[in-house]
Structure formats: structure tokens, C-alpha cells
Design an enzyme around this catalytic site. Structure first.
Site, short mmCIF file in Angstrom:
data_model
loop_
_atom_site.label_atom_id
_atom_site.label_comp_id
_atom_site.label_asym_id
_atom_site.label_seq_id
_atom_site.Cartn_x
_atom_site.Cartn_y
_atom_site.Cartn_z
N THR A 133 1.13 -1.19 -0.02
CA THR A 133 -0.48 -0.10 -0.43
C THR A 133 0.67 1.41 0.25
OG1 THR A 133 -1.48 -0.90 1.38
CG2 THR A 133 -1.69 0.95 1.62
N ARG A 155 -13.18 -8.12 -3.45
CA ARG A 155 -12.57 -8.03 -1.89
C ARG A 155 -12.47 -6.54 -1.62
NH1 ARG A 155 -7.48 -6.32 0.38
NH2 ARG A 155 -7.02 -7.31 2.70
N ASP A 165 -8.78 -2.28 4.26
CA ASP A 165 -8.46 -0.97 5.23
C ASP A 165 -8.44 -0.07 4.41
OD1 ASP A 165 -5.46 -2.40 4.90
OD2 ASP A 165 -5.42 -0.58 6.54
N GLY A 187 -0.87 -3.14 5.94
CA GLY A 187 -0.25 -4.09 6.13
C GLY A 187 -2.23 -5.19 5.90
#
Length: 354
Positions: free
Chosen positions: A218, A246, A249, A270
């Protein structure tokens, strides 16, 4: 006699005040000087080991991290907003094939690229986010536009693509996001029958051929500007081989991104499912606000204890209202960089301090 007693009482009060001033208030971080502005970025966290990284590849990562953070630094130096600094910094990483965002996004099980992003303004607590877009060149720009030009916080899929086009954002055909490295990663997972749902522990899998292990990619940025406003943003291509739309976060306010002028600005990277369950970004801010913890104390508590105890891996980068910066992670490495108001640059990849 009365004068003597009066003098003694004054002396006792003075001594008490003097002694009290020597004892710092509990959980208040001590600052040598408050930063006029500061900026911190990340490019993903995971099993990033020096022995698996070539000299050329390491140099490439460091060069792009430096290029990205200097864009934001220059905006802040000349009085620009933290929101602009965050957005433009992330653009650089989105345009690089090195990171799992924008151009370097990973592939889904269907062989497509689906992007998620979010941004938040610490002054107003306004936020914007997008999920599952496929034709927006720079997803962080869409997140900013959703925040600024719509009554909503999050848009997804085709609707988000349509909104972006209507707003005049730069659109591309899906093949723009294709990179041979990411496509090979997808093929490797399929060939080894490593689907995104493992039959034993139902965990999602991300593979990077350079790192040769599970990794979560990310990009993100957090910044404080000269007007004492905080902002944070995050952008990602998600998880290799993901299915069923899907979403991790990164576009979730409070999990992947959070900013509040009263506390701090945070971007996460993460294992997204765990960052959502722990509401990592907001939790760090809440510990600072309600328990008077410093940014460093709060970040350590959430990442090393709460997240780790759940079984989650990854990290965060953050800056507080005083300009202090923290990079906290429980993985072997995290691509990261910081710059202070004095132009001091630090770049890190592995677990060592920087």
C-alpha cells in the site's frame, strides 16, 4: 511573629511550585522544538529482507520514496496545505510500478486491477474514499474529489468510475495498470494453488517475487502544514488473487486512514482484515485523546499489542499535532521516509531505526 509565619508560608508555596515544574506530566511527549511542518510516507510493509533485495532494486525504492516525499515537502515549505501535500505525494507512488497502488497495482483472481483509496482532513474531519475502481489513473485524486465535491464519504465500483469521469479526472484503459511483475505474481500463486482463501486458516495471500514471501503493499502519507492542519491519505491495489470484490482497510476511514487536528494523522499498511477489525488508525488517535498517550506510545500499543494479539501484521506511519513522526510496524520491514521542516530526510526499508 506573624511576618515570619507569612514569609515561611510563601517560601513553602514557592518551593512546592518549583519542584512540581521539574516533574514532566505523565504521558506527555517532550518536544525540543515544535515542527512548523512535517511529512511522513510509506510504500508498504511486510517480509522485506535485505538478503532478498538487490542493490539496484533497493536504490530504485529509495529514489522513488525520496522523489515522492520531496514533492509534499516542497508544497508544505511554501505554505501549501497538508491535504495537497498528501495527495501529490501519493500521486508519485501511484505512478510508479514499484508500489502496489495505481500503476503497480496487483491483480485480482480474474486478472483485473481494482483500486482503493482514502483521504481525510484533520481540520474538518471530512473524508473521501473510493473502492474497486478500475479506470481511474490516480485513485487518491478520486478520494479527494469525493471529499470535496460530493455529499458522500465513499463510492465504489462502476459508480465511482462514473463519478470520476463526470468530475473530469484522468481516466485510463485497464491495460495501463498492467505490469509483468505483478502478473507473474498472480500466475505463481495460481500455479502453486495458493488461492486467496487457504483451507486451513482462511487467510489471504500476497506474493511479491522480489521479496519472496507474503507482503502487504500500500502507499500512504501523513502531513502537518504551517497552519497546524493535519491530513492523511492511503492508496492501494489490494491483495493479489482477491475475489468477490474484496475490500481491505485502505479506503476505510478509521482503519486505513485517519486525521484529527486534536491528535494525529495516520496511514496504515498491512493485513487489511485485521486493521479493519482493530480500527487501527482511529484507535491510535483515541488513545492519544482519551488516555493522553503520546503518538509513539499509542502507536506501539496498537501495533505491537492489539494488532499482534489478533494475529494481524503490518504497520502505520503517523504525524502528531506537534510535527512528531512515528513509523511503527510488526513486520520485517516497511518502505518509509520522513522530512522535517528543516529539510532533514530519512529513508528506511528494513527494521533498523532511521
Amino acid at each position: 511573629m506573624k511576618k515570619l509565619a507569612y514569609l515561611v508560608s510563601i517560601l513553602l508555596v514557592f518551593t512546592s511550585c518549583k519542584n512540581e515544574s521539574k516533574s514532566p506530566t505523565k504521558n506527555v511527549q517532550q518536544h525540543k522544538t515544535k515542527q512548523a511542518f512535517s511529512i511522513i510516507i510509506h510504500g508498504g510493509a511486510g517480509t522485506i529482507l535485505k538478503e532478498n533485495m538487490s542493490t539496484e532494486k533497493e536504490a530504485a525504492y529509495k529514489a522513488t520514496l525520496e522523489e515522492a516525499i520531496k514533492v509534499g515537502y516542497n508544497i508544505l515549505k511554501h505554505g501549501g496545505s497538508s491535504l495537497d501535500a498528501v495527495q501529490k505525494t501519493i500521486n508519485v507512488m501511484e505512478d510508479s510500478p514499484l508500489f502496489n497502488a495505481g500503476k503497480g497495482a496487483v491483480f485480482t483472481n480474474a486478472g483485473t486491477n481494482e483500486h482503493d483509496a482514502s483521504i481525510m482532513d484533520g481540520k474538518t474531519l471530512n473524508a473521501g474514499a473510493s473502492a474497486g475502481t478500475t479506470t481511474v489513473k490516480n485513485p487518491i485524486n478520486l478520494a479527494r474529489t469525493i471529499m470535496d465535491n460530493s455529499p458522500h464519504v465513499m463510492l465504489s465500483g462502476n459508480g465511482a468510475n462514473t463519478f470520476a469521469k463526470e468530475q473530469g479526472l484522468q481516466m485510463v484503459t485497464p491495460d495501463y495498470f498492467y505490469t509483468e511483475k505483478r502478473h507473474k505474481s498472480l500466475e505463481k500463486i495460481k500455479e502453486s494453488e495458493k488461492l486467496e482463501l487457504d483451507h486451513d486458516n482462511k487467510t489471504a495471500f500476497f506474493y511479491d517475487e522480489d521479496i519472496k514471501d507474503s507482503k502487504f503493499g500500500t502507499v500512504g502519507c501523513a502531513a502537518l502544514d504551517k497552519n497546524e492542519n493535519l491530513a492523511a491519505g492511503t492508496s492501494t491495489g489490494g491483495m493479489t488473487n482477491k475475489r468477490w470484490g474484496r475490500i481491505g482497510d485502505s479506503p476505510i476511514i478509521g482503519a486505513g486512514t485517519y486525521a484529527n487536528n486534536s491528535t494525529c494523522a495516520i496511514s496504515s499498511t498491512g493485513w487489511g482484515e485485521y486493521f479493519i477489525r482493530a480500527m487501527v488508525a482511529h484507535d491510535i488517535s483515541a488513545l492519544m485523546e482519551y488516555k493522553d498517550l503520546s503518538l509513539q506510545e499509542a502507536a506501539k500499543e496498537v501495533i505491537q499489542n492489539k494488532l499482534s494479539n489478533l494475529g494481524g501484521t503490518g504497520g502505520i506511519i503517523a504525524v502528531d499535532k506537534n510535527g512528531d513522526m512515528v513509523a511503527e510496524f510488526n513486520t520485517a520491514g516497511m518502505y518509509r521516509a520522513t522530512m522535517t521542516d528543516k529539510g532533514e530526510l530519512s529513508i528506511g526499508i528494513y527494521k533498523e531505526n532511521f
